[in-house]
Scaffold this motif. Structure first.
Motif, short mmCIF file in Angstrom:
data_model
loop_
_atom_site.label_atom_id
_atom_site.label_comp_id
_atom_site.label_asym_id
_atom_site.label_seq_id
_atom_site.Cartn_x
_atom_site.Cartn_y
_atom_site.Cartn_z
N GLU A 242 6.03 36.89 17.78
CA GLU A 242 4.91 36.40 18.58
C GLU A 242 4.03 37.57 18.98
OE1 GLU A 242 7.53 34.49 21.56
OE2 GLU A 242 6.50 32.66 20.98
N ALA B 293 10.20 24.97 17.36
CA ALA B 293 8.98 24.77 18.15
C ALA B 293 7.78 24.40 17.29
CB ALA B 293 8.67 26.04 18.94
N PRO C 267 5.45 22.23 15.32
CA PRO C 267 5.28 20.78 15.15
C PRO C 267 5.39 20.43 13.67
CG PRO C 267 3.43 21.75 16.37
CD PRO C 267 4.22 22.87 15.81
N ARG C 268 6.08 19.32 13.40
CA ARG C 268 6.33 18.95 12.00
C ARG C 268 5.24 18.01 11.47
NH1 ARG C 268 9.65 22.60 12.73
NH2 ARG C 268 11.84 22.48 12.09
N LEU C 269 4.87 18.26 10.25
CA LEU C 269 3.90 17.41 9.56
C LEU C 269 4.44 15.99 9.40
CD1 LEU C 269 1.12 17.97 8.45
CD2 LEU C 269 2.15 18.65 6.29
N GLY D 145 7.16 14.14 17.36
CA GLY D 145 6.75 14.56 18.70
C GLY D 145 6.79 16.07 18.89
N VAL D 146 6.29 16.46 20.06
CA VAL D 146 6.29 17.88 20.38
C VAL D 146 7.65 18.26 20.93
CG1 VAL D 146 5.17 19.68 21.74
CG2 VAL D 146 3.84 17.71 20.95
N PRO D 147 8.33 19.22 20.32
CA PRO D 147 9.69 19.56 20.77
C PRO D 147 9.72 20.13 22.18
CG PRO D 147 8.88 21.17 19.20
CD PRO D 147 7.89 20.07 19.22
N ILE E 19 11.18 22.78 24.18
CA ILE E 19 11.87 24.07 24.06
C ILE E 19 11.37 25.01 25.13
CG2 ILE E 19 12.14 26.08 22.55
CD1 ILE E 19 11.85 24.08 20.24
N GLU F 141 10.08 28.40 26.79
CA GLU F 141 9.33 29.55 26.28
C GLU F 141 10.18 30.80 26.22
OE1 GLU F 141 5.27 28.60 28.41
OE2 GLU F 141 5.51 30.74 28.14
N VAL G 51 3.73 30.02 19.13
CA VAL G 51 4.22 28.67 18.83
C VAL G 51 5.12 28.12 19.95
CG1 VAL G 51 6.03 29.60 17.33
CG2 VAL G 51 5.34 27.25 17.09
N GLN H 90 2.76 27.18 22.64
CA GLN H 90 2.01 26.00 22.19
C GLN H 90 2.79 24.72 22.48
OE1 GLN H 90 -0.17 25.40 18.30
NE2 GLN H 90 1.78 24.50 17.74
N ALA H 91 4.07 24.74 22.19
CA ALA H 91 4.89 23.55 22.42
C ALA H 91 4.87 23.17 23.90
CB ALA H 91 6.32 23.79 21.95
N ARG H 92 5.00 24.16 24.78
CA ARG H 92 4.98 23.87 26.22
C ARG H 92 3.65 23.29 26.65
NH1 ARG H 92 9.66 22.97 27.29
NH2 ARG H 92 8.65 22.21 29.16
N LEU I 293 1.35 21.78 24.82
CA LEU I 293 1.14 20.44 24.26
C LEU I 293 1.92 19.40 25.07
CD1 LEU I 293 1.23 21.07 20.39
CD2 LEU I 293 -0.76 20.55 21.81
N ARG I 294 3.13 19.76 25.47
CA ARG I 294 3.92 18.82 26.29
C ARG I 294 3.24 18.57 27.62
NH1 ARG I 294 8.88 17.34 24.39
NH2 ARG I 294 9.54 16.56 26.43
N ASN J 136 0.39 16.20 27.12
CA ASN J 136 0.90 14.83 26.97
C ASN J 136 1.25 14.23 28.31
OD1 ASN J 136 0.70 14.16 24.31
ND2 ASN J 136 2.68 15.03 23.73
N HIS K 166 -7.91 22.24 13.71
CA HIS K 166 -7.80 22.30 12.26
C HIS K 166 -6.33 22.17 11.87
CE1 HIS K 166 -6.81 26.37 13.50
NE2 HIS K 166 -6.07 26.40 12.42
N SER L 295 -0.48 19.73 11.65
CA SER L 295 0.87 19.44 12.14
C SER L 295 0.84 19.18 13.64
CB SER L 295 1.87 20.54 11.77
OG SER L 295 1.25 21.78 11.64
N VAL L 296 -0.10 19.80 14.37
CA VAL L 296 -0.25 19.47 15.78
C VAL L 296 -0.80 18.05 15.92
CG1 VAL L 296 -1.58 20.00 17.86
CG2 VAL L 296 -0.52 21.85 16.58
N ARG M 32 -0.51 15.53 14.00
CA ARG M 32 0.51 14.53 13.67
C ARG M 32 1.34 14.17 14.89
NH1 ARG M 32 3.22 10.85 12.47
NH2 ARG M 32 4.54 10.51 10.65
N ASN M 33 1.57 15.16 15.77
CA ASN M 33 2.48 14.96 16.88
C ASN M 33 1.82 14.66 18.21
OD1 ASN M 33 5.29 15.58 15.75
ND2 ASN M 33 4.02 17.22 14.93
N ILE M 34 0.49 14.69 18.28
CA ILE M 34 -0.13 14.46 19.58
C ILE M 34 -1.22 13.38 19.56
CG2 ILE M 34 -1.88 16.31 19.40
CD1 ILE M 34 -1.03 16.92 22.41
#
Lengths: 291, 269, 276
Positions: free
Chosen positions: A44, A261, A263-265, A269-271, A273, A275, B178, B181-183, B185-186, B189, B204, B207-208, B210-212
């Motif tokens: 990261e 973490a 996001p899957r195509l 949903g958003v996992p 996890i 930070e 990443v 990002q997950a935090r 996005l949650r 939501n 763009h 994959s984001v 798809r999930n949001i």
């Protein structure tokens, strides 16, 4: 020291002195790249991946407040034993680099053809303008640029981002370097363009058997490109091994978190996890593939 | 079908660059429904940012109309209009004024729109910080030294402070790591559910999306080329460009590779 | 604070700058106590001691009418700093306001305001000041006015350029989308980001204002006798060169110390005020 390796990093440490004291940002990194191998260093922002590439390139050593220790060996030569001038001589000849944003990395006041001429002069000081242009045109064909002549006569700001990225790949490889450092190549580009240029780059290094150290924050990009992966977290390598092993059986909690973490195509949903976790500092896991 | 909260009708936008004209948005019509998350997807030059700016009142359409709850929004927006639609920007580094405290940045929205009594506003700022998962004591600090994720949470809190119903999210997580990002996005939501917000999610990153997102609108060169429910779009994209975009996404799992390969009429990798 | 001290200590020249500036301010503030002959600041004539080279009694020598040079330099600092303060209290606010408005509002406002600024900038400063002083009485107040008139356009330019850069930052966009007023955005959001550059420039300018004021009085257009002024002292002294060198050299050095000191401090301020 292993002279048969293109790049061999042992116990690399880096610290910065500042007004609040000294901060260590690399805590002893071991990393190696074999000839013709494509290795990725994934982490990261702030993990220390970019400074590592700066050290290999030899520019970090000249920064006033930076202190580098440990051993960085390039084809059997210890970089620390070289004078600053000799390190500079390696750059652009034996070691070259591709940057994140191609449009700002190409000097806008020179035509692409002249930039190629300058780069070629680093290896062939007496090369003529005409010959340089010929060789540049040839390598531009390799990165699927059909109208090479037009590109060579243009300035970087007249070309699209994707075109500039291809020009940069060609420029980085024209002197047939032994090692290519690619720092987040194409992150500034559109996804489709990024995908195309990465696959071009992969084909070209394969053909020229160039070793690559690929720096990225994106595991997805790395999966398509690298033979072997090092995962770096806050200045420590936490896991390394062949690409397949890292993706199919990640062992370190940080690698696992990083992977899940994304996001899957395919959805799901958003996992959920965290930070940060103390377990991210667990000892390094090696997939037993030290070369 | 309920009435849309935001309705874009035959909107076009031209720019003049020197003597030539650029059609940034070309006759686009779409509806955004209350409580949904509509993703607007496209590459650079697709016009997605131009459209977002027009929705926010940062540029008037050359032709066409944008309606909020069936009332046409004027080119010059009043405070009341501003209050309805807010923005979270892409770059967390520049979105906060480095020389004002975090509290002051949040206070601005409350002051401008006169939310709450003056004396209560510090508490409202603290509550906002808490709502986005930050320490309320942060209000007195300057943004320097904060991580990208923390800054983005503050930017979200600032959008919430206006108490608007529609939030334009302009690549809100593309500059983040990443895990962060997950935090974030949650969080987005959760806020959508608790505050009954409507999102226009510009990105763009498919994959984001798809999930949001509930629905996806794909833009190419200023034109709306496809709009569909998220599930439908990924299962069965009708437009070649959509398939190309999906197949260019760098993926990590075998299931994704399978999905991508099944779609890919253009092999990019 | 810790950071400021670190920057200060890592650059010895910055300490020299602070010492010099401190010395100048100290002289100006406590002139009545440290000047050996405070009455020499006025129209004292003391022909018995005229033209004396530096000695234990008169550390920097005396002038043609027998006044102690050291005392006069100390009092001249008072005048010079006073002038610097007045100019720098008037010129920057005018320039900053115009620069902010032109830079943020843009369009015709920008065009008109910045062309006026350009006209002022295109006249050589000394010529402009000379013209103003030529029309008006050569008094201390008028000298200050003249210097102020030639000083504000630089602030307008500086702030204009910063504003143009800050205008595209995300925090300005955010304030616009929230619905904040133009005045708020200019003075509360953008202006604080101009402060480091403004403060640095003001410090550097303190030295230059002293220099320009000295040039004006050197030409006989600034401060009038008997008020002590560094420029007039140098000007008078030149008539007695090279024999009575101290009459020119010491006031000249005094100007140099002030200008050099403010320059060094300006550089340090820039480092300290710039965010990491």
């Amino acid at each position: 020291m292993r002279p048969d390796l293109t790049l061999d990093i042992k116990n690399l440490r880096l610290s910065f002195r500042s007004w609040s004291g000294s901060t260590e940002v690399l805590h002893g990194i071991d990393l190696s790249v074999a000839p013709g191998e494509r290795v990725a260093l994934v982490g990261e922002s702030g993990s220390g991946k970019s400074v590592t590439s700066r050290i290999v390139l030899g520019t970090m050593q000249d920064v006033r407040h930076a202190r580098v220790s440990g051993q960085v060996t390039f084809e059997g030569t210890d970089l620390a034993k070289l004078a600053s001038v000799e390190r500079r001589a390696l750059r652009g000849r034996e070691i070259s680099m591709i940057f994140q944003d191609p449009s700002s990395a190409l000097n806008p006041v020179f035509r692409i053809g002249d930039l190629f001429h300058e780069v070629l002069k680093r290896r062939h000081p007496k090369i003529s303008k005409g010959e340089a242009r010929q060789r540049a045109a040839a390598i531009l064909q390799d990165v699927s640029i059909a109208d090479a002549e037009r590109v060579l006569s243009s300035y970087s700001f007249q070309l699209s981002g994707g075109m500039n990225q291809r020009v940069m790949i060609a420029m980085a490889l024209i002197n047939e370097p032994r090692l290519l450092l690619a720092d987040e190549p194409g992150t500034a580009l559109d996804v489709t363009v990024q995908a195309q240029t990465l696959s071009l780059m992969r084909d070209l290094v394969e053909q020229k058997r160039t070793s690559v150290l690929f720096i990225s924050h994106n595991l997805g990009v790395v999966r398509e490109f690298a033979d072997r992966i090092y995962v770096i977290y806050r200045g420590n390598i936490v896991e390394h091994g062949p690409t397949a092993a890292i993706f199919d059986a990640p062992q370190h909690p940080y690698t696992q978190a990083l992977l899940s973490a994304i996001p899957r195509l395919t959805g799901g949903g958003v996992p959920d996890i965290e930070e940060r976790s103390l377990s991210f500092n667990d000892p390094m896991i090696s997939h037993g593939t030290d070369i | 079908m309920p009435d849309p909260i935001l309705s874009i009708r035959a909107v076009s936008k031209e720019f003049h660059v020197g003597k030539s004209r650029v059609q940034a948005i070309d006759d686009v019509s779409l509806d955004v429904f209350e409580g949904e998350c509509l993703a607007i997807v496209g590459e650079s030059g697709s016009g997605k940012s131009t459209l977002a700016n027009m929705i926010l009142g940062l540029g008037a359409p050359t032709s066409g109309a944008i309606r909020f709850k069936n009332v046409e929004l004027p080119a010059k927006r009043s405070k009341l209009h501003r209050r309805q639609i807010q923005l979270v920007q892409q770059n967390p580094l520049s979105a906060l004024n480095p020389r004002r405290s975090i509290g002051a940045s949040l206070r601005l929205a409350l002051d401008v729109h006169g939310h709450g009594q003056r004396a209560d506003r510090p508490d409202m700022v603290a509550a906002l910080l808490k709502e986005v998962g930050l320490d309320p004591d942060m209000a007195t600090r300057s943004p320097s030294g904060l991580s990208g994720g923390q800054r983005q949470r503050i930017a979200i809190a600032r959008a919430l402070a206006c108490q608007s119903q529609v939030v334009v999210l302009d690549e809100p997580t593309s500059a983040l790591d990443v895990l962060v990002q997950a935090r974030v996005l949650r969080l987005l939501n959760a806020l959508r559910a608790s505050r009954k917000l409507t999102y226009i999610f510009i990105t763009h990153d498919l994959s984001v999306v798809r999930n949001i997102a509930d629905r996806v609108a794909v833009f190419q060169k200023g034109k709306l080329v496809e709009i569909a429910q998220t599930e439908t779009l990924f299962a069965n994209p009708t437009c070649d460009y959509t398939s190309t975009l999906i197949s260019a996404v760098p993926v990590v799992s075998p299931e994704e590779v399978a999905l991508r390969d099944a779609l890919a009429n253009v092999r990019v990798f | 604070m810790k950071r400021a001290i670190y920057i200060l200590l890592s650059n010895p020249l910055s300490i020299l700058g602070l010492v010099l500036v401190g010395l100048v301010f100290f002289c100006a503030a406590f002139a009545d106590f440290i000047a050996p002959y405070p009455e020499h600041a006025g129209a004292v004539i003391n022909f018995a001691f005229a033209n004396k080279p530096p000695s234990a009694e008169y550390l920097l020598g005396t002038d043609v009418v027998g006044r102690d040079l050291l005392s006069r330099i100390i009092y001249a600092y008072q005048v010079a700093l006073g002038m610097g303060l007045v100019v720098l209290l008037i010129a920057p606010p005018i320039g900053v306001a115009l620069g902010l408005i032109a830079g943020y509002i843009g369009g015709w406002t920008d065009f008109v305001l910045m062309r006026i600024t350009d006209i002022f900038l295109s006249i050589p400063p000394l010529v402009l000041a000379l013209a103003i002083m030529g029309v008006m009485e050569p008094t201390l107040i008028n000298a200050m006015l003249a210097v102020t008139a030639m000083w504000w356009p630089w602030y307008a330019r500086l702030v204009y350029n910063i504003t143009r850069g800050e205008k595209v930052e995300g925090y300005v966009l955010a304030a616009e989308v929230i619905g904040a007023s133009k005045a708020h955005i200019m003075f509360r959001e953008i202006l604080p980001n101009c402060f480091p550059a403004i403060v640095t420039k003001m410090t550097l300018d303190f030295g230059y204002v002293i220099l320009i004021a000295s040039s004006l009085s050197f030409l006989g257009l600034g401060v009038q006798a008997p008020t002590p002024d560094l420029g007039s002292m140098v000007s008078e002294g030149t008539r007695y060169l090279p024999d009575s060198w101290w009459m020119t050299v010491f006031p000249g050095l005094a100007i140099m110390i002030a200008v050099f000191g403010f320059n060094l401090v300006g550089d340090v301020l820039r480092d300290v005020l710039e965010p990491d």
